[in-house]
Scaffold this motif. Sequence first.
Motif, PDB file in Angstrom:
ATOM      1  N   ILE A 241      69.005 -59.530 -35.643  1.00 51.14           N
ATOM      2  CA  ILE A 241      68.315 -58.507 -34.855  1.00 51.14           C
ATOM      3  C   ILE A 241      67.779 -57.411 -35.766  1.00 51.14           C
ATOM      4  O   ILE A 241      66.634 -56.953 -35.611  1.00 51.14           O
ATOM      5  CB  ILE A 241      69.266 -57.917 -33.793  1.00 51.14           C
ATOM      6  CG1 ILE A 241      69.471 -58.939 -32.655  1.00 51.14           C
ATOM      7  CG2 ILE A 241      68.724 -56.605 -33.236  1.00 51.14           C
ATOM      8  CD1 ILE A 241      70.476 -58.507 -31.618  1.00 51.14           C
ATOM      9  N   GLU A 242      68.584 -56.983 -36.719  1.00 52.38           N
ATOM     10  CA  GLU A 242      68.137 -55.929 -37.631  1.00 52.38           C
ATOM     11  C   GLU A 242      66.930 -56.377 -38.444  1.00 52.38           C
ATOM     12  O   GLU A 242      66.031 -55.578 -38.728  1.00 52.38           O
ATOM     13  CB  GLU A 242      69.283 -55.508 -38.543  1.00 52.38           C
ATOM     14  CG  GLU A 242      70.390 -54.755 -37.839  1.00 52.38           C
ATOM     15  CD  GLU A 242      69.877 -53.546 -37.069  1.00 52.38           C
ATOM     16  OE1 GLU A 242      69.086 -52.764 -37.651  1.00 52.38           O
ATOM     17  OE2 GLU A 242      70.233 -53.394 -35.889  1.00 52.38           O
ATOM     18  N   GLU A 243      66.897 -57.652 -38.831  1.00 52.67           N
ATOM     19  CA  GLU A 243      65.753 -58.148 -39.585  1.00 52.67           C
ATOM     20  C   GLU A 243      64.484 -58.140 -38.739  1.00 52.67           C
ATOM     21  O   GLU A 243      63.410 -57.747 -39.199  1.00 52.67           O
ATOM     22  CB  GLU A 243      66.034 -59.556 -40.109  1.00 52.67           C
ATOM     23  CG  GLU A 243      64.900 -60.190 -40.885  1.00 52.67           C
ATOM     24  CD  GLU A 243      64.514 -59.418 -42.129  1.00 52.67           C
ATOM     25  OE1 GLU A 243      63.361 -59.556 -42.580  1.00 52.67           O
ATOM     26  OE2 GLU A 243      65.365 -58.661 -42.663  1.00 52.67           O
ATOM     27  N   VAL A 244      64.597 -58.574 -37.474  1.00 48.15           N
ATOM     28  CA  VAL A 244      63.430 -58.548 -36.589  1.00 48.15           C
ATOM     29  C   VAL A 244      62.995 -57.108 -36.326  1.00 48.15           C
ATOM     30  O   VAL A 244      61.798 -56.788 -36.346  1.00 48.15           O
ATOM     31  CB  VAL A 244      63.737 -59.281 -35.269  1.00 48.15           C
ATOM     32  CG1 VAL A 244      62.582 -59.118 -34.275  1.00 48.15           C
ATOM     33  CG2 VAL A 244      63.980 -60.770 -35.528  1.00 48.15           C
ATOM     34  N   LYS A 245      63.958 -56.215 -36.093  1.00 53.52           N
ATOM     35  CA  LYS A 245      63.622 -54.806 -35.864  1.00 53.52           C
ATOM     36  C   LYS A 245      62.853 -54.228 -37.045  1.00 53.52           C
ATOM     37  O   LYS A 245      61.856 -53.514 -36.872  1.00 53.52           O
ATOM     38  CB  LYS A 245      64.897 -53.988 -35.641  1.00 53.52           C
ATOM     39  CG  LYS A 245      65.509 -54.111 -34.258  1.00 53.52           C
ATOM     40  CD  LYS A 245      66.707 -53.186 -34.140  1.00 53.52           C
ATOM     41  CE  LYS A 245      67.289 -53.214 -32.741  1.00 53.52           C
ATOM     42  NZ  LYS A 245      68.463 -52.298 -32.617  1.00 53.52           N
ATOM     43  N   SER A 246      63.325 -54.520 -38.253  1.00 57.03           N
ATOM     44  CA  SER A 246      62.668 -53.965 -39.434  1.00 57.03           C
ATOM     45  C   SER A 246      61.254 -54.493 -39.576  1.00 57.03           C
ATOM     46  O   SER A 246      60.352 -53.783 -40.033  1.00 57.03           O
ATOM     47  CB  SER A 246      63.480 -54.283 -40.690  1.00 57.03           C
ATOM     48  OG  SER A 246      63.427 -55.665 -41.012  1.00 57.03           O
ATOM     49  N   ARG A 247      61.036 -55.729 -39.163  1.00 58.90           N
ATOM     50  CA  ARG A 247      59.704 -56.313 -39.260  1.00 58.90           C
ATOM     51  C   ARG A 247      58.748 -55.725 -38.221  1.00 58.90           C
ATOM     52  O   ARG A 247      57.540 -55.665 -38.454  1.00 58.90           O
ATOM     53  CB  ARG A 247      59.783 -57.828 -39.098  1.00 58.90           C
ATOM     54  CG  ARG A 247      60.315 -58.531 -40.341  1.00 58.90           C
ATOM     55  CD  ARG A 247      60.366 -60.038 -40.158  1.00 58.90           C
ATOM     56  NE  ARG A 247      60.496 -60.690 -41.453  1.00 58.90           N
ATOM     57  CZ  ARG A 247      59.506 -60.994 -42.265  1.00 58.90           C
ATOM     58  NH1 ARG A 247      58.263 -60.692 -41.908  1.00 58.90           N
ATOM     59  NH2 ARG A 247      59.700 -61.573 -43.424  1.00 58.90           N
ATOM     60  N   LEU A 248      59.258 -55.316 -37.086  1.00 56.37           N
ATOM     61  CA  LEU A 248      58.399 -54.730 -36.064  1.00 56.37           C
ATOM     62  C   LEU A 248      57.958 -53.315 -36.433  1.00 56.37           C
ATOM     63  O   LEU A 248      56.947 -52.824 -35.915  1.00 56.37           O
ATOM     64  CB  LEU A 248      59.124 -54.711 -34.720  1.00 56.37           C
ATOM     65  CG  LEU A 248      59.337 -56.087 -34.066  1.00 56.37           C
ATOM     66  CD1 LEU A 248      60.261 -55.964 -32.851  1.00 56.37           C
ATOM     67  CD2 LEU A 248      58.022 -56.719 -33.649  1.00 56.37           C
ATOM     68  N   LYS A 249      58.701 -52.664 -37.327  1.00 60.15           N
ATOM     69  CA  LYS A 249      58.319 -51.332 -37.772  1.00 60.15           C
ATOM     70  C   LYS A 249      57.194 -51.423 -38.802  1.00 60.15           C
ATOM     71  O   LYS A 249      57.038 -52.427 -39.479  1.00 60.15           O
ATOM     72  CB  LYS A 249      59.521 -50.614 -38.382  1.00 60.15           C
ATOM     73  CG  LYS A 249      60.637 -50.321 -37.392  1.00 60.15           C
ATOM     74  CD  LYS A 249      61.813 -49.652 -38.087  1.00 60.15           C
ATOM     75  CE  LYS A 249      62.938 -49.371 -37.111  1.00 60.15           C
ATOM     76  NZ  LYS A 249      64.116 -48.763 -37.787  1.00 60.15           N
ATOM     77  N   ALA A 250      56.448 -50.340 -38.925  1.00 60.81           N
ATOM     78  CA  ALA A 250      55.374 -50.294 -39.915  1.00 60.81           C
ATOM     79  C   ALA A 250      55.968 -50.259 -41.315  1.00 60.81           C
ATOM     80  O   ALA A 250      56.912 -49.512 -41.585  1.00 60.81           O
ATOM     81  CB  ALA A 250      54.497 -49.077 -39.682  1.00 60.81           C
ATOM     82  N   ALA A 251      55.425 -51.074 -42.203  1.00 60.51           N
ATOM     83  CA  ALA A 251      55.869 -51.101 -43.601  1.00 60.51           C
ATOM     84  C   ALA A 251      55.089 -50.062 -44.406  1.00 60.51           C
ATOM     85  O   ALA A 251      54.396 -49.209 -43.846  1.00 60.51           O
ATOM     86  CB  ALA A 251      55.674 -52.502 -44.168  1.00 60.51           C
ATOM     87  N   GLY A 252      55.198 -50.138 -45.746  1.00 61.76           N
ATOM     88  CA  GLY A 252      54.550 -49.159 -46.592  1.00 61.76           C
ATOM     89  C   GLY A 252      53.047 -49.120 -46.457  1.00 61.76           C
ATOM     90  O   GLY A 252      52.409 -48.094 -46.723  1.00 61.76           O
ATOM     91  N   ASP A 253      52.436 -50.243 -46.045  1.00 62.11           N
ATOM     92  CA  ASP A 253      50.981 -50.280 -45.882  1.00 62.11           C
ATOM     93  C   ASP A 253      50.537 -49.839 -44.492  1.00 62.11           C
ATOM     94  O   ASP A 253      49.363 -49.930 -44.148  1.00 62.11           O
ATOM     95  CB  ASP A 253      50.455 -51.685 -46.177  1.00 62.11           C
ATOM     96  CG  ASP A 253      51.054 -52.744 -45.256  1.00 62.11           C
ATOM     97  OD1 ASP A 253      51.854 -52.382 -44.366  1.00 62.11           O
ATOM     98  OD2 ASP A 253      50.732 -53.939 -45.436  1.00 62.11           O
ATOM     99  N   GLY A 254      51.501 -49.382 -43.674  1.00 59.98           N
ATOM    100  CA  GLY A 254      51.164 -48.913 -42.332  1.00 59.98           C
ATOM    101  C   GLY A 254      51.121 -49.996 -41.285  1.00 59.98           C
ATOM    102  O   GLY A 254      50.867 -49.716 -40.107  1.00 59.98           O
ATOM    103  N   ARG A 255      51.375 -51.249 -41.664  1.00 58.42           N
ATOM    104  CA  ARG A 255      51.322 -52.359 -40.715  1.00 58.42           C
ATOM    105  C   ARG A 255      52.702 -52.973 -40.527  1.00 58.42           C
ATOM    106  O   ARG A 255      53.532 -52.968 -41.442  1.00 58.42           O
ATOM    107  CB  ARG A 255      50.362 -53.444 -41.208  1.00 58.42           C
ATOM    108  CG  ARG A 255      48.904 -52.996 -41.322  1.00 58.42           C
ATOM    109  CD  ARG A 255      48.011 -54.200 -41.472  1.00 58.42           C
ATOM    110  NE  ARG A 255      48.073 -55.049 -40.301  1.00 58.42           N
ATOM    111  CZ  ARG A 255      47.687 -56.331 -40.268  1.00 58.42           C
ATOM    112  NH1 ARG A 255      47.234 -56.900 -41.376  1.00 58.42           N
ATOM    113  NH2 ARG A 255      47.773 -57.046 -39.160  1.00 58.42           N
TER     114      ARG A 255
END
Length: 358
Positions: free
Chosen positions: A269-283
Amino acid sequence: AFQDRFEHGGVTHYGGEKPEWFDYPNGSRIWTAGLDRPGAFLSGQLDFAFVNQAEELHLPDWEYLTTRTTGRAGGLPFGQTFGDCNPGPQFHWIKQRQHLTFLESRHEDNPNLFDAQGIVTNQGRKSLAVLDRLTGVRKERLRYGRWVSAEGAVYEFDAAIHLLDYNSPQFPYPAIPAEWRRIRSIDFGYSNPFVCQWWAVDGDGRMYLHREIYMTGRLVEDHARQINALSEGENYEATVSDHDAEDRATLDKYGVYTTPADKEILPGIEEVKSRLKAAGDGRSRLFVMAGALVERDETLAEARLPVSTEQEFDVYSYPKAADGKPVKEVPIDMHNHGMDAARYAAKYLETSGKWYYE
């Protein structure tokens, strides 16, 4: 026999059991089609367009329809796009759309369910019994007609961000590029949905769910044949799956070789949550492509249950404590078949060591 049903009154049709259009004696033509490929029949001008269950459309689909309904086809003074829908999330585009007239109704307004005195009919008792068995946010929406989002939702999935269309500014490709990495993830089921997800991964580690089986009541061997047919000509580095030995052996028999998934719930779940958040490139780093579902399970739709992973994102939630607040530990074991498969895929990519991101 099909033709005979429409000859009365001079109505004719083009096509077989599922006609593409019906022609009427006054010169009117009614088209019937899905929106999986809207350009196939919407290249011309229309006077009116009606959408059944408009809440299942994505905003670009609706906007595309509005560009076709100009009223010029029959020389009318105006065109109109309209539809019916069930309530959805609180911030669904239907509720946010400006200049959209919203006419609300309740089950009590349906003469098949309630008579003129407001007394429930036999059909009403049957229909409401199905809706009364629902729980949580789906009951709030489909039984009581409330536009609400799931309280205590596990994931912050925003369709405006995480749901993409092909040939759009966010995804400027007509299809998944052939050179991208590809994996599949599978969660077994029969009474519950069997889910197979096709994921593509771009050079920056973003994962895209671009194809999906979400179906009940079919044998694993039937799913295996369909998976092979849908994957023809494509190369997959892995198919991560649930651990059921018999089901995995059946897939192996048909050439769908699987790798046991990392099934730890909370890390996944934490991995999916982190992926749904914007990364360093804003996406974000997890997306769902519009139209990914291969075939709609009408049994699930009739039972008012999710018919895709996309719909699960909206209702997958944590249980509530006695004070009514969500207990954000382990989610409710419900509407999580696509969620499980997504976890398997995300954890595989995290540990495969073949991608990176800032």
